[in-house]
Scaffold this motif. Structure first.
Motif, PDB file in Angstrom:
ATOM      1  N   GLY A  41      26.994 -22.632  10.061  1.00 30.49           N
ATOM      2  CA  GLY A  41      27.788 -21.631  10.747  1.00 30.49           C
ATOM      3  C   GLY A  41      27.691 -21.734  12.256  1.00 30.49           C
ATOM      4  O   GLY A  41      27.956 -20.771  12.979  1.00 30.49           O
ATOM      5  N   SER A  42      27.317 -22.905  12.761  1.00 35.37           N
ATOM      6  CA  SER A  42      27.135 -23.064  14.204  1.00 35.37           C
ATOM      7  C   SER A  42      28.482 -23.135  14.905  1.00 35.37           C
ATOM      8  O   SER A  42      29.425 -23.760  14.424  1.00 35.37           O
ATOM      9  N   THR A  43      28.542 -22.526  16.055  1.00 35.23           N
ATOM     10  CA  THR A  43      29.732 -22.610  16.891  1.00 35.23           C
ATOM     11  C   THR A  43      29.698 -23.901  17.694  1.00 35.23           C
ATOM     12  O   THR A  43      28.677 -24.606  17.747  1.00 35.23           O
ATOM     13  N   ILE A  44      30.816 -24.230  18.336  1.00 36.22           N
ATOM     14  CA  ILE A  44      30.831 -25.397  19.223  1.00 36.22           C
ATOM     15  C   ILE A  44      29.815 -25.210  20.346  1.00 36.22           C
ATOM     16  O   ILE A  44      29.162 -26.171  20.777  1.00 36.22           O
ATOM     17  N   SER A  45      29.646 -23.982  20.811  1.00 36.87           N
ATOM     18  CA  SER A  45      28.660 -23.716  21.865  1.00 36.87           C
ATOM     19  C   SER A  45      27.252 -24.029  21.375  1.00 36.87           C
ATOM     20  O   SER A  45      26.444 -24.629  22.109  1.00 36.87           O
ATOM     21  N   GLN A  46      26.936 -23.628  20.141  1.00 42.41           N
ATOM     22  CA  GLN A  46      25.617 -23.934  19.593  1.00 42.41           C
ATOM     23  C   GLN A  46      25.434 -25.428  19.381  1.00 42.41           C
ATOM     24  O   GLN A  46      24.349 -25.971  19.638  1.00 42.41           O
ATOM     25  N   GLN A  47      26.465 -26.096  18.894  1.00 43.01           N
ATOM     26  CA  GLN A  47      26.375 -27.541  18.707  1.00 43.01           C
ATOM     27  C   GLN A  47      26.190 -28.251  20.045  1.00 43.01           C
ATOM     28  O   GLN A  47      25.452 -29.242  20.141  1.00 43.01           O
ATOM     29  N   THR A  48      26.847 -27.754  21.061  1.00 41.34           N
ATOM     30  CA  THR A  48      26.677 -28.338  22.398  1.00 41.34           C
ATOM     31  C   THR A  48      25.252 -28.129  22.895  1.00 41.34           C
ATOM     32  O   THR A  48      24.660 -29.026  23.517  1.00 41.34           O
ATOM     33  N   ALA A  49      24.690 -26.951  22.629  1.00 42.35           N
ATOM     34  CA  ALA A  49      23.296 -26.695  23.009  1.00 42.35           C
ATOM     35  C   ALA A  49      22.365 -27.691  22.331  1.00 42.35           C
ATOM     36  O   ALA A  49      21.406 -28.186  22.945  1.00 42.35           O
ATOM     37  N   LYS A  50      22.671 -28.006  21.058  1.00 33.96           N
ATOM     38  CA  LYS A  50      21.844 -28.980  20.344  1.00 33.96           C
ATOM     39  C   LYS A  50      22.035 -30.374  20.930  1.00 33.96           C
ATOM     40  O   LYS A  50      21.063 -31.137  21.083  1.00 33.96           O
ATOM     41  N   LEU A  51      23.274 -30.747  21.257  1.00 31.43           N
ATOM     42  CA  LEU A  51      23.526 -32.047  21.866  1.00 31.43           C
ATOM     43  C   LEU A  51      22.791 -32.192  23.198  1.00 31.43           C
ATOM     44  O   LEU A  51      22.354 -33.287  23.564  1.00 31.43           O
ATOM     45  N   LEU A  52      22.671 -31.082  23.923  1.00 33.78           N
ATOM     46  CA  LEU A  52      21.966 -31.091  25.204  1.00 33.78           C
ATOM     47  C   LEU A  52      20.460 -30.997  25.026  1.00 33.78           C
ATOM     48  O   LEU A  52      19.721 -31.022  26.017  1.00 33.78           O
ATOM     49  N   CYS A  53      20.008 -30.885  23.770  1.00 30.72           N
ATOM     50  CA  CYS A  53      18.581 -30.746  23.466  1.00 30.72           C
ATOM     51  C   CYS A  53      17.968 -29.585  24.253  1.00 30.72           C
ATOM     52  O   CYS A  53      16.843 -29.666  24.743  1.00 30.72           O
ATOM     53  N   LEU A  54      18.743 -28.510  24.377  1.00 28.21           N
ATOM     54  CA  LEU A  54      18.309 -27.307  25.081  1.00 28.21           C
ATOM     55  C   LEU A  54      17.871 -27.616  26.511  1.00 28.21           C
ATOM     56  O   LEU A  54      16.986 -26.959  27.062  1.00 28.21           O
ATOM     57  N   GLY A  55      18.496 -28.617  27.085  1.00 26.07           N
ATOM     58  CA  GLY A  55      18.204 -28.969  28.478  1.00 26.07           C
ATOM     59  C   GLY A  55      16.998 -29.856  28.667  1.00 26.07           C
ATOM     60  O   GLY A  55      16.648 -30.185  29.795  1.00 26.07           O
ATOM     61  N   ILE A  56      16.345 -30.268  27.569  1.00 34.67           N
ATOM     62  CA  ILE A  56      15.163 -31.132  27.673  1.00 34.67           C
ATOM     63  C   ILE A  56      15.626 -32.582  27.743  1.00 34.67           C
ATOM     64  O   ILE A  56      16.316 -33.067  26.847  1.00 34.67           O
ATOM     65  N   ARG A  57      15.266 -33.304  28.771  1.00 31.31           N
ATOM     66  CA  ARG A  57      15.672 -34.691  28.943  1.00 31.31           C
ATOM     67  C   ARG A  57      14.651 -35.639  28.319  1.00 31.31           C
ATOM     68  O   ARG A  57      13.475 -35.308  28.174  1.00 31.31           O
ATOM     69  N   PHE A  58      15.130 -36.812  27.931  1.00 36.20           N
ATOM     70  CA  PHE A  58      14.262 -37.824  27.327  1.00 36.20           C
ATOM     71  C   PHE A  58      13.277 -38.361  28.360  1.00 36.20           C
ATOM     72  O   PHE A  58      13.660 -38.774  29.447  1.00 36.20           O
ATOM     73  N   ASP A  59      12.013 -38.337  27.994  1.00 41.67           N
ATOM     74  CA  ASP A  59      10.948 -38.846  28.856  1.00 41.67           C
ATOM     75  C   ASP A  59      10.160 -39.884  28.058  1.00 41.67           C
ATOM     76  O   ASP A  59       9.477 -39.548  27.089  1.00 41.67           O
ATOM     77  N   PRO A  60      10.262 -41.167  28.416  1.00 39.36           N
ATOM     78  CA  PRO A  60       9.556 -42.212  27.647  1.00 39.36           C
ATOM     79  C   PRO A  60       8.049 -42.043  27.638  1.00 39.36           C
ATOM     80  O   PRO A  60       7.376 -42.571  26.756  1.00 39.36           O
ATOM     81  N   ASP A  61       7.499 -41.308  28.607  1.00 40.89           N
ATOM     82  CA  ASP A  61       6.054 -41.078  28.616  1.00 40.89           C
ATOM     83  C   ASP A  61       5.652 -40.025  27.583  1.00 40.89           C
ATOM     84  O   ASP A  61       4.496 -40.002  27.145  1.00 40.89           O
ATOM     85  N   GLU A  62       6.584 -39.160  27.227  1.00 41.63           N
ATOM     86  CA  GLU A  62       6.286 -38.092  26.274  1.00 41.63           C
ATOM     87  C   GLU A  62       6.664 -38.461  24.848  1.00 41.63           C
ATOM     88  O   GLU A  62       6.004 -38.059  23.893  1.00 41.63           O
ATOM     89  N   TRP A  63       7.721 -39.251  24.686  1.00 37.86           N
ATOM     90  CA  TRP A  63       8.222 -39.615  23.361  1.00 37.86           C
ATOM     91  C   TRP A  63       7.998 -41.103  23.126  1.00 37.86           C
ATOM     92  O   TRP A  63       8.205 -41.920  24.010  1.00 37.86           O
TER      93      TRP A  63
END
Length: 723
Positions: free
Chosen positions: A179-201
């Motif tokens: 039941g996710s909206t496009i806004s919620q799906q976009t939030a997931k695509l943005l990973c809630l604003g968390i950027r990929f960090d090779p030192d962390e992942w």
């Protein structure tokens, strides 16, 4: 001053309103006198003290609960509002959030500068919701969030409906339909604003998996982020981020890349059927990608068209028309050629411009899509017509120019595969008799002639630490004194070993290495028989060195490399013709000898009508590998067959199916091309020997001397103690 008369009473104002008439009591009723008495109250029934106690407790608890709930609601509303406002204040402008790839893309062009392969994360460039085709915008909204323009980031009706469906289907409330909206799906695509960090992942895939994780807490954070975006951005900005960030299969991120990948057109030019196909990919981009399963993708697009009609974006007639005229792949996307070649380029190119690139890179390659198609057609034809059903035998084919430019490659029976084991470049197998030309190349470089002779007879030699070793010919027969040309033409083993020992194994080793065989070469006398291992790409490059006149070759697939949007290349060709290995006349004589292999020897099945061909067959010990290596004046091609687990082939030698695959490949490769002669140099024909004079009885009694043997036999006899 006169006084008012006494006795007139108090001074009062005139009555403003007439006095009310007193009600006269009805007759027979006695008028009460004095103060009126209040009517008597009815006596209340006495309440059970125990019940009264519990009712009081319940009332007190209810009032307390109500007050606490009301207070908590107010507090939660304040916290939620504050959280939404805080997150909204941290969001960057929408234009900075359209490209969230952790790595860049690699687009490969063939020798004619036409696109044939994509790798990495494709991004066609940022497009806004207003710029894309309105059909795409409508298809996405109709499919993913029909109330997108009316909600505040969450859709309570959609959530309630999804929970009801999940429970009815026996799943948990948060499993399945979201039941996710496009806004919620976009939030997931943005990973809630968390950027990929090779030192962390540890890897990007682990980062993505965490972003896609579903839990109650995660859903709550997505809801806050979605409402924050609704507060910060307008609807079209949110839809713009979504259309640029969403993965649409085939390595394409965003609508522009997907439109280019599948239809070779911009997202603004999509028709309803194409838009419906892209919108349908959003639920399962990998499995529904039209490059994986076009029919399934078209079925999903038909459902999207129906939803668009239900919501008024299309008329029923329009939806029916486009359902009957489904989208199809462009010619570039449909070809799916060169998967093995593209994988090889990615593996051998510089990491920072291929596998680990953060930029969008354009690679101009040596690939020829016509030749690639010829290889694939030839392999499919032979395996369909000549290979027994159920066989797991594999194949690899490489075609290149004499300078080492690879024109086509197949690394397995799945001719259009990618991302799998490439037997043309990664498999290192025994070369068998396909190695023998390097023995003869060494001899020719040292001054031997194709007409020199050598004795083919039973032969043994002692090997330190191993004892006696007695090589045999494949036919188990011996042919006596033969020329070097005949020995190569018939692929005789004993003459090859004798010649290798005569010219020196170290010299043979050096010549083979200089021609480009980089794998470890055997140290013993079996070197001459192809006991060493090499990849098909190495062997094909080494044969290209024979064709080009005796110079080494570095097989290459990259012409140049540049960043997207820039004309100046960052890197040029990484291979090509290198240093000379043998003299040009020695190479020409070897070409002539190998031409006899195809015209009269073991390679006759590879011959091409009206065109000169030179080549060599090869079969390793116990027939675990079968090879045919050869060339015309225009192209060099190598074919290998075998099993991945080293199971011996049944009834297959290099002169059989590999030669036939080579023939079918090169027949197609040279279609429409004028025939050119090979750069062969025939040896001078030996003058006929004079008639011997009659021998005297004394001469007849003398033992035969070695004068009738040529230099090769003399050396061999000196080294090995006999013929």
């Amino acid at each position: 001053m006169s006084r008012p008369p006494r006795g007139n009473g108090r001074l009062v104002a005139d009555r403003r309103y007439p006095a009310k008439k007193k009600k006269t009591p009805p007759k027979g009723r006695k008028q009460p006198t004095g103060r009126r008495r209040a009517p008597a109250r009815k006596a209340r029934p006495k309440r059970n003290p125990i019940a009264a106690f519990f009712i009081g407790i319940f009332g007190w608890f209810f009032r307390l609960t109500w007050r606490l709930a009301l207070s908590a609601t107010v507090v939660l509303a304040l916290i939620l509002g504050g959280s939404v406002a805080y997150v909204a204040s941290t969001l960057p402008p929408a234009s900075e959030m359209v490209d969230g790839r952790a790595r860049g893309s690699v687009t490969m062009l063939d020798r004619n500068d036409e696109v044939f392969a994509w790798r990495g994360d494709q991004f066609g460039g940022a497009v806004t919701a207003e710029e894309v085709s309105p059909h795409l915008r409508n298809a996405v909204v109709a499919t993913e969030d029909r109330r997108f323009y009316n909600h505040f980031g969450l859709d309570p009706r959609g959530i309630a409906s999804a929970i009801r469906i999940n429970l009815r289907e026996g799943r948990g409330p948060l499993s399945g339909h979201g039941g996710s909206t496009i806004s919620q799906q976009t939030a997931k695509l943005l990973c809630l604003g968390i950027r990929f960090d090779p030192d962390e992942w540890e890897s990007e895939s682990e980062y993505v998996a965490d972003c896609r994780r579903t839990s109650l807490g995660r859903k709550a954070r997505e809801a806050i982020y979605a409402m924050a975006m609704e507060l910060k951005y307008d609807k079209n900005e949110i839809l713009t981020i979504y259309l640029n960030r969403a993965y649409m299969g085939g390595g394409a991120y965003g609508a522009e890349a997907a439109a280019s990948r599948y239809f070779s057109k911009p997202a603004a030019a999509l028709n309803p059927a194409e838009a419906a196909m892209l919108a349908g990919l959003l639920t399962a981009p990998t499995t529904l990608a039209p490059t994986n399963d076009l029919e399934r993708s078209q079925e999903r697009a038909s459902t999207v068209l129906r939803l668009m009609a239900d919501q008024g974006y299309l008329t029923d007639a329009e939806a029916a028309h486009w359902q009957q005229t489904p989208a199809t792949l462009s010619q570039e996307a449909e070809s799916q050629s060169g998967g093995y070649f593209a994988d090889w380029v990615m593996q051998t190119g510089p990491d920072f411009f291929t596998r680990d690139t953060t930029e969008d890179v354009i690679v101009r390659t040596t690939m020829d899509q016509r030749i690639q198609a010829a290889i694939e057609d030839a392999v499919n034809k032979v395996f369909e017509e000549k290979v027994r059903e159920g066989s797991d035998a594999q194949v690899a084919v490489v075609v290149m120019s004499a300078d080492g430019a690879v024109r086509g490659m197949v690394g397995g029976r799945r001719t259009n595969a990618s991302g799998v084991f490439n037997r043309a470049t990664q498999a290192v197998r025994q070369t068998g008799s396909a190695f023998k030309p390097f023995v003869y190349a060494t001899a020719l470089e040292l001054g031997y002639s194709p007409n020199d002779t050598i004795v083919d007879e039973p032969f043994c030699m002692n090997i330190a630490g191993s004892g006696q070793w007695c090589p045999e010919n494949y036919s188990r027969q011996h042919y006596g004194r033969v020329t070097l040309t005949t020995a190569l033409e018939r692929s005789l083993n004993i003459p090859a070993v004798k010649l290798s020992e005569a010219v020196g194994r170290d010299n043979v080793h050096r010549v083979a290495s200089d021609f480009g065989i980089r794998s470890d070469l055997a140290d013993g006398p079996a070197l001459a028989l192809g006991a060493s291992e090499a990849s098909l790409l190495e062997m094909t490059g080494a044969y290209a060195g024979i064709l080009n006149g005796g110079s080494s070759v570095g097989p290459y697939g990259v012409r140049d490399l540049s960043l997207q949007g820039q004309d100046q290349p960052l890197m040029g060709t990484s291979g090509g013709i290198g240093e000379r290995v043998i003299r040009e006349d020695a190479a020409g004589q070897l070409v002539w000898m190998m031409q006899q292999v195809v015209e009269e020897g073991t390679g006759t099945r590879a011959s091409l009508p009206g065109r000169q061909v030179a080549g060599k067959t090869g079969t390793s010990q116990s027939a675990r590998d079968a090879w045919f290596m050869g060339f015309t004046a225009d192209y060099v091609a190598g074919v290998w067959m075998g099993y991945d687990d080293n199971t011996p082939l049944t009834g297959v030698t290099g002169s059989g199916l590999p030669a036939e695959i080579w023939h079918e490949t090169m027949l197609r490769v040279h279609e429409g091309m004028d025939a050119r002669p090979l750069p062969a140099i025939a040896p001078p024909q030996p003058e006929p020997a004079p008639e011997p004079a009659p021998r005297t009885s004394q001469q007849q009694q003398q033992p035969r001397q070695n004068g009738g043997d040529n230099l090769v036999q003399q050396i061999i006899r000196d080294l090995l103690g006999g013929g």
